[in-house]
Design a protein around this motif. Structure first.
Motif, PDB file in Angstrom:
ATOM      1  N   MET A   1      40.391  43.026  47.538  1.00  0.00           N
ATOM      2  CA  MET A   1      39.448  43.800  48.317  1.00  0.00           C
ATOM      3  C   MET A   1      38.831  44.865  47.411  1.00  0.00           C
ATOM      4  SD  MET A   1      41.514  43.975  51.980  1.00  0.00           S
ATOM      5  CE  MET A   1      40.908  45.542  52.314  1.00  0.00           C
ATOM      6  N   THR A   2      37.655  44.545  46.914  1.00  0.00           N
ATOM      7  CA  THR A   2      37.004  45.434  45.965  1.00  0.00           C
ATOM      8  C   THR A   2      35.643  45.905  46.472  1.00  0.00           C
ATOM      9  OG1 THR A   2      35.950  43.616  44.779  1.00  0.00           O
ATOM     10  CG2 THR A   2      38.122  44.310  44.000  1.00  0.00           C
ATOM     11  N   VAL A   3      35.144  46.941  45.786  1.00  0.00           N
ATOM     12  CA  VAL A   3      33.813  47.486  46.021  1.00  0.00           C
ATOM     13  C   VAL A   3      33.126  47.503  44.663  1.00  0.00           C
ATOM     14  CG1 VAL A   3      32.536  49.562  46.692  1.00  0.00           C
ATOM     15  CG2 VAL A   3      34.571  48.897  47.956  1.00  0.00           C
ATOM     16  N   THR A   4      31.833  47.253  44.647  1.00  0.00           N
ATOM     17  CA  THR A   4      31.064  47.270  43.408  1.00  0.00           C
ATOM     18  C   THR A   4      30.115  48.463  43.435  1.00  0.00           C
ATOM     19  OG1 THR A   4      31.152  44.862  43.253  1.00  0.00           O
ATOM     20  CG2 THR A   4      29.458  45.973  41.952  1.00  0.00           C
ATOM     21  N   VAL A   5      30.071  49.164  42.315  1.00  0.00           N
ATOM     22  CA  VAL A   5      29.134  50.273  42.160  1.00  0.00           C
ATOM     23  C   VAL A   5      28.119  49.857  41.105  1.00  0.00           C
ATOM     24  CG1 VAL A   5      28.858  52.696  41.490  1.00  0.00           C
ATOM     25  CG2 VAL A   5      30.868  51.984  42.799  1.00  0.00           C
ATOM     26  N   LYS A   6      26.835  49.905  41.462  1.00  0.00           N
ATOM     27  CA  LYS A   6      25.767  49.601  40.521  1.00  0.00           C
ATOM     28  C   LYS A   6      25.290  50.912  39.916  1.00  0.00           C
ATOM     29  CE  LYS A   6      23.842  45.509  42.744  1.00  0.00           C
ATOM     30  NZ  LYS A   6      22.614  44.933  43.344  1.00  0.00           N
ATOM     31  N   TRP A   7      25.325  50.973  38.575  1.00  0.00           N
ATOM     32  CA  TRP A   7      24.872  52.158  37.844  1.00  0.00           C
ATOM     33  C   TRP A   7      23.940  51.663  36.760  1.00  0.00           C
ATOM     34  CZ3 TRP A   7      27.824  54.997  33.532  1.00  0.00           C
ATOM     35  CH2 TRP A   7      27.192  56.210  33.226  1.00  0.00           C
ATOM     36  N   GLY A   8      22.635  51.703  37.028  1.00  0.00           N
ATOM     37  CA  GLY A   8      21.672  51.106  36.109  1.00  0.00           C
ATOM     38  C   GLY A   8      21.960  49.621  36.036  1.00  0.00           C
ATOM     39  N   LYS A   9      22.170  49.108  34.828  1.00  0.00           N
ATOM     40  CA  LYS A   9      22.502  47.690  34.652  1.00  0.00           C
ATOM     41  C   LYS A   9      24.006  47.448  34.666  1.00  0.00           C
ATOM     42  CE  LYS A   9      18.396  46.327  32.147  1.00  0.00           C
ATOM     43  NZ  LYS A   9      17.859  45.685  30.958  1.00  0.00           N
ATOM     44  N   GLU A  10      24.772  48.514  34.706  1.00  0.00           N
ATOM     45  CA  GLU A  10      26.225  48.394  34.669  1.00  0.00           C
ATOM     46  C   GLU A  10      26.775  48.161  36.080  1.00  0.00           C
ATOM     47  OE1 GLU A  10      29.994  50.873  32.831  1.00  0.00           O
ATOM     48  OE2 GLU A  10      27.960  51.459  32.309  1.00  0.00           O
ATOM     49  N   GLN A  28      35.075  61.375  42.605  1.00  0.00           N
ATOM     50  CA  GLN A  28      35.803  61.888  41.445  1.00  0.00           C
ATOM     51  C   GLN A  28      36.175  60.761  40.484  1.00  0.00           C
ATOM     52  OE1 GLN A  28      36.191  65.253  40.744  1.00  0.00           O
ATOM     53  NE2 GLN A  28      36.641  64.319  38.775  1.00  0.00           N
ATOM     54  N   SER A  29      36.580  59.621  41.006  1.00  0.00           N
ATOM     55  CA  SER A  29      36.892  58.465  40.152  1.00  0.00           C
ATOM     56  C   SER A  29      35.664  58.027  39.360  1.00  0.00           C
ATOM     57  CB  SER A  29      37.393  57.292  40.992  1.00  0.00           C
ATOM     58  OG  SER A  29      38.620  57.593  41.575  1.00  0.00           O
ATOM     59  N   LEU A  30      34.519  58.013  40.027  1.00  0.00           N
ATOM     60  CA  LEU A  30      33.286  57.628  39.342  1.00  0.00           C
ATOM     61  C   LEU A  30      32.870  58.689  38.317  1.00  0.00           C
ATOM     62  CD1 LEU A  30      31.365  56.090  42.366  1.00  0.00           C
ATOM     63  CD2 LEU A  30      32.294  54.872  40.383  1.00  0.00           C
ATOM     64  N   ALA A  31      33.095  59.947  38.635  1.00  0.00           N
ATOM     65  CA  ALA A  31      32.790  61.022  37.679  1.00  0.00           C
ATOM     66  C   ALA A  31      33.648  60.871  36.433  1.00  0.00           C
ATOM     67  CB  ALA A  31      33.006  62.390  38.319  1.00  0.00           C
ATOM     68  N   ASP A  32      34.917  60.543  36.606  1.00  0.00           N
ATOM     69  CA  ASP A  32      35.808  60.337  35.464  1.00  0.00           C
ATOM     70  C   ASP A  32      35.340  59.159  34.618  1.00  0.00           C
ATOM     71  OD1 ASP A  32      37.347  62.441  36.375  1.00  0.00           O
ATOM     72  OD2 ASP A  32      38.897  61.163  37.263  1.00  0.00           O
ATOM     73  N   TYR A  33      34.911  58.096  35.271  1.00  0.00           N
ATOM     74  CA  TYR A  33      34.473  56.899  34.552  1.00  0.00           C
ATOM     75  C   TYR A  33      33.156  57.141  33.809  1.00  0.00           C
ATOM     76  CZ  TYR A  33      32.899  52.191  33.564  1.00  0.00           C
ATOM     77  OH  TYR A  33      32.437  51.069  32.919  1.00  0.00           O
ATOM     78  N   THR A  34      32.187  57.776  34.475  1.00  0.00           N
ATOM     79  CA  THR A  34      30.846  57.940  33.899  1.00  0.00           C
ATOM     80  C   THR A  34      30.709  59.160  32.998  1.00  0.00           C
ATOM     81  OG1 THR A  34      30.089  59.242  35.787  1.00  0.00           O
ATOM     82  CG2 THR A  34      29.758  56.837  35.892  1.00  0.00           C
TER      83      THR A  34
END
Length: 182
Positions: A1-10, A28-34
């Motif tokens: 059970m996943t979710v996809t985040v589109k960030w530009g082409k990534e 916060q998880s996305l902030a850590d990743y990006t």
């Protein structure tokens, strides 16, 4: 059970947390990743901006295979500069610093060492002092961004080395002039 985040082409895929999880946890998880500050980007799902970080993710209708758009100030196709991998601009600044320091070491350092053995020639003292000051001015003119830790460290070390050489030169001259008979 996943979710996809589109960030530009990534595409970033992560496990969907429990429905009661606040949106802030995902942000916060996305902030850590990006490496973006959490307030520097927006999250959009099903055409709606996800604004309330305290709201549970169930309030936004997130479910397995949902797609979230991350709209941020940084283009994901640009490489992120890190402490381990300096940016091209930082590498260029470091190369400039190293070139200046190499020139001082190869062309001035031997002359300074010779002068220190017999500090009696006033013209040589003036010449070497002027050349070392010019080198310090060139190093001073190099601007490194505050985040370019390696370039800033290289510049600081180079300035210390050239300043030390100038101090030794001036100290030898001062000692010679104060101890010489009148």
């Amino acid at each position: 059970m996943t979710v996809t985040v589109k960030w530009g082409k990534e595409r970033i895929t992560f496990d969907l947390p429990p429905p009661h999880t606040p949106l802030l946890a995902i942000r916060q998880s996305l902030a850590d990743y990006t490496h973006l500050p959490p307030e520097a980007f927006k999250l959009i799902h099903a055409g709606a901006v996800m604004k309330d970080d305290a709201a549970p993710i169930s309030a936004y209708g997130l479910h397995p295979n949902s797609v979230i758009a991350l709209i941020g100030a940084t283009d994901p196709r640009q490489p992120r500069a890190t402490a381990q991998a300096p940016s091209q601009s930082e590498r260029s600044i470091i190369a400039t610093i190293q070139t200046e320091l190499h020139a001082v070491r190869t062309s001035l350092s031997p002359d300074v060492d010779s002068f220190l053995l017999d500090p009696t020639d006033q013209r040589e003292h003036a010449r070497l002092g002027e050349l070392l000051l010019q080198s310090l001015l060139r190093l001073d003119g190099i601007t490194a961004e505050p985040t370019w830790e390696q370039a800033r460290r290289e510049r600081k070390d180079a300035v210390r080395e050239v300043q030390s050489m100038l101090d030794r030169l001036d100290n030898a001259w001062a000692t010679r002039t104060t101890t010489a008979p009148v």
